[in-house]
Design a protein around this motif. Structure first.
Motif, PDB file in Angstrom:
ATOM      1  N   LYS A   1       8.736 -11.293 -23.513  1.00 52.59           N
ATOM      2  CA  LYS A   1       8.752 -10.726 -22.167  1.00 52.59           C
ATOM      3  C   LYS A   1       8.124 -11.991 -21.369  1.00 52.59           C
ATOM      4  CE  LYS A   1       6.505  -6.382 -20.697  1.00 52.59           C
ATOM      5  NZ  LYS A   1       6.007  -5.385 -21.161  1.00 52.59           N
TER       6      LYS A   1
ATOM      7  N   ALA B   1      10.994  -9.487 -17.184  1.00 54.09           N
ATOM      8  CA  ALA B   1      12.238  -9.396 -18.094  1.00 54.09           C
ATOM      9  C   ALA B   1      11.653  -9.195 -19.525  1.00 54.09           C
ATOM     10  CB  ALA B   1      12.790 -10.750 -17.934  1.00 54.09           C
ATOM     11  N   THR B   2      12.587  -8.510 -20.099  1.00 53.13           N
ATOM     12  CA  THR B   2      12.333  -8.158 -21.731  1.00 53.13           C
ATOM     13  C   THR B   2      13.514  -8.606 -22.460  1.00 53.13           C
ATOM     14  OG1 THR B   2      10.770  -6.197 -20.907  1.00 53.13           O
ATOM     15  CG2 THR B   2      11.496  -6.473 -23.308  1.00 53.13           C
TER      16      THR B   2
ATOM     17  N   TYR C   1      19.597  -7.382 -30.124  1.00 46.40           N
ATOM     18  CA  TYR C   1      20.683  -6.443 -30.033  1.00 46.40           C
ATOM     19  C   TYR C   1      21.824  -6.572 -30.858  1.00 46.40           C
ATOM     20  CZ  TYR C   1      23.823  -2.955 -27.991  1.00 46.40           C
ATOM     21  OH  TYR C   1      24.592  -1.710 -27.630  1.00 46.40           O
TER      22      TYR C   1
ATOM     23  N   ILE D   1      19.823  -8.861 -25.685  1.00 49.39           N
ATOM     24  CA  ILE D   1      19.752  -7.987 -24.422  1.00 49.39           C
ATOM     25  C   ILE D   1      18.687  -8.136 -23.624  1.00 49.39           C
ATOM     26  CG2 ILE D   1      18.812  -6.039 -25.524  1.00 49.39           C
ATOM     27  CD1 ILE D   1      20.682  -4.323 -23.708  1.00 49.39           C
TER      28      ILE D   1
ATOM     29  N   LYS E   1      16.553  -6.970 -19.972  1.00 44.33           N
ATOM     30  CA  LYS E   1      16.305  -5.912 -18.971  1.00 44.33           C
ATOM     31  C   LYS E   1      15.545  -6.397 -17.763  1.00 44.33           C
ATOM     32  CE  LYS E   1      14.471  -1.256 -18.921  1.00 44.33           C
ATOM     33  NZ  LYS E   1      13.624  -0.234 -19.793  1.00 44.33           N
TER      34      LYS E   1
ATOM     35  N   SER F   1      13.697  -6.331 -14.086  1.00 45.97           N
ATOM     36  CA  SER F   1      12.878  -5.281 -13.215  1.00 45.97           C
ATOM     37  C   SER F   1      12.092  -5.917 -12.200  1.00 45.97           C
ATOM     38  CB  SER F   1      12.198  -4.268 -14.012  1.00 45.97           C
ATOM     39  OG  SER F   1      11.195  -4.538 -14.612  1.00 45.97           O
TER      40      SER F   1
ATOM     41  N   LYS G   1      17.106  -3.941 -10.186  1.00 47.74           N
ATOM     42  CA  LYS G   1      16.867  -2.432 -10.708  1.00 47.74           C
ATOM     43  C   LYS G   1      17.298  -2.195 -12.107  1.00 47.74           C
ATOM     44  CE  LYS G   1      15.548   0.826  -7.776  1.00 47.74           C
ATOM     45  NZ  LYS G   1      15.325   2.254  -7.671  1.00 47.74           N
ATOM     46  N   GLU G   2      16.747  -2.518 -13.020  1.00 50.48           N
ATOM     47  CA  GLU G   2      17.009  -2.370 -14.527  1.00 50.48           C
ATOM     48  C   GLU G   2      18.372  -2.554 -14.814  1.00 50.48           C
ATOM     49  OE1 GLU G   2      14.778  -1.164 -16.470  1.00 50.48           O
ATOM     50  OE2 GLU G   2      13.144  -1.003 -14.762  1.00 50.48           O
ATOM     51  N   LYS G   3      18.565  -3.742 -14.508  1.00 58.16           N
ATOM     52  CA  LYS G   3      19.963  -4.364 -14.782  1.00 58.16           C
ATOM     53  C   LYS G   3      19.802  -4.791 -16.401  1.00 58.16           C
ATOM     54  CE  LYS G   3      21.119  -6.017 -10.364  1.00 58.16           C
ATOM     55  NZ  LYS G   3      21.271  -7.138  -9.530  1.00 58.16           N
ATOM     56  N   LEU G   4      21.063  -4.868 -17.102  1.00 58.36           N
ATOM     57  CA  LEU G   4      20.845  -5.393 -18.517  1.00 58.36           C
ATOM     58  C   LEU G   4      21.931  -6.652 -18.601  1.00 58.36           C
ATOM     59  CD1 LEU G   4      21.243  -2.136 -20.508  1.00 58.36           C
ATOM     60  CD2 LEU G   4      19.209  -3.293 -19.945  1.00 58.36           C
TER      61      LEU G   4
ATOM     62  N   TYR H   1      23.495  -9.300 -21.329  1.00 58.32           N
ATOM     63  CA  TYR H   1      23.941  -9.607 -22.897  1.00 58.32           C
ATOM     64  C   TYR H   1      24.047 -11.187 -23.039  1.00 58.32           C
ATOM     65  CZ  TYR H   1      24.164  -4.697 -23.305  1.00 58.32           C
ATOM     66  OH  TYR H   1      24.107  -3.325 -23.235  1.00 58.32           O
TER      67      TYR H   1
END
Length: 96
Positions: free
Chosen positions: A5, A23-24, A28, A34, A36, A38, A55-58, A60
């Protein structure tokens, strides 16, 4: 299972605090990680500021280092401190 985190506070060009980037990063599958992203903004007085930069982008990748670098590049506002990454399971902090 790895879980990282990262957080850093964002400031505008006048030095006013505007919110926190988070960021988290988690495992995966067997080879991928992965991330995430915010941004949590603050409201000030009557003028409510809503920054939707992230906005909650992912994202990889197969490397944690690459994801940490992408997080650093995604920050739009100025930062006064380094990004603090915490390994949730080991409880160790790394400043980047």
């Amino acid at each position: 299972m790895e879980l990282w985190k990262g957080t850093v506070k964002g400031y505008n060009k006048y030095g006013e605090y505007k919110g926190t980037y988070n960021a988290t990063i988690m495992k995966y599958g067997s080879l991928l990680y992965i991330m995430k992203l915010s941004f949590f903004s603050i409201s000030k007085g009557e003028k409510r500021e809503e920054n939707n930069y992230l906005k909650e982008k992912l994202l990889y990748s197969s490397s944690i280092i690459v994801l940490k670098r992408k997080f650093k590049k995604a920050i739009i506002l100025n930062t006064k401190t380094k990004i603090v990454w915490v390994d949730i399971y080991k409880k160790e902090e790394i400043k980047v």
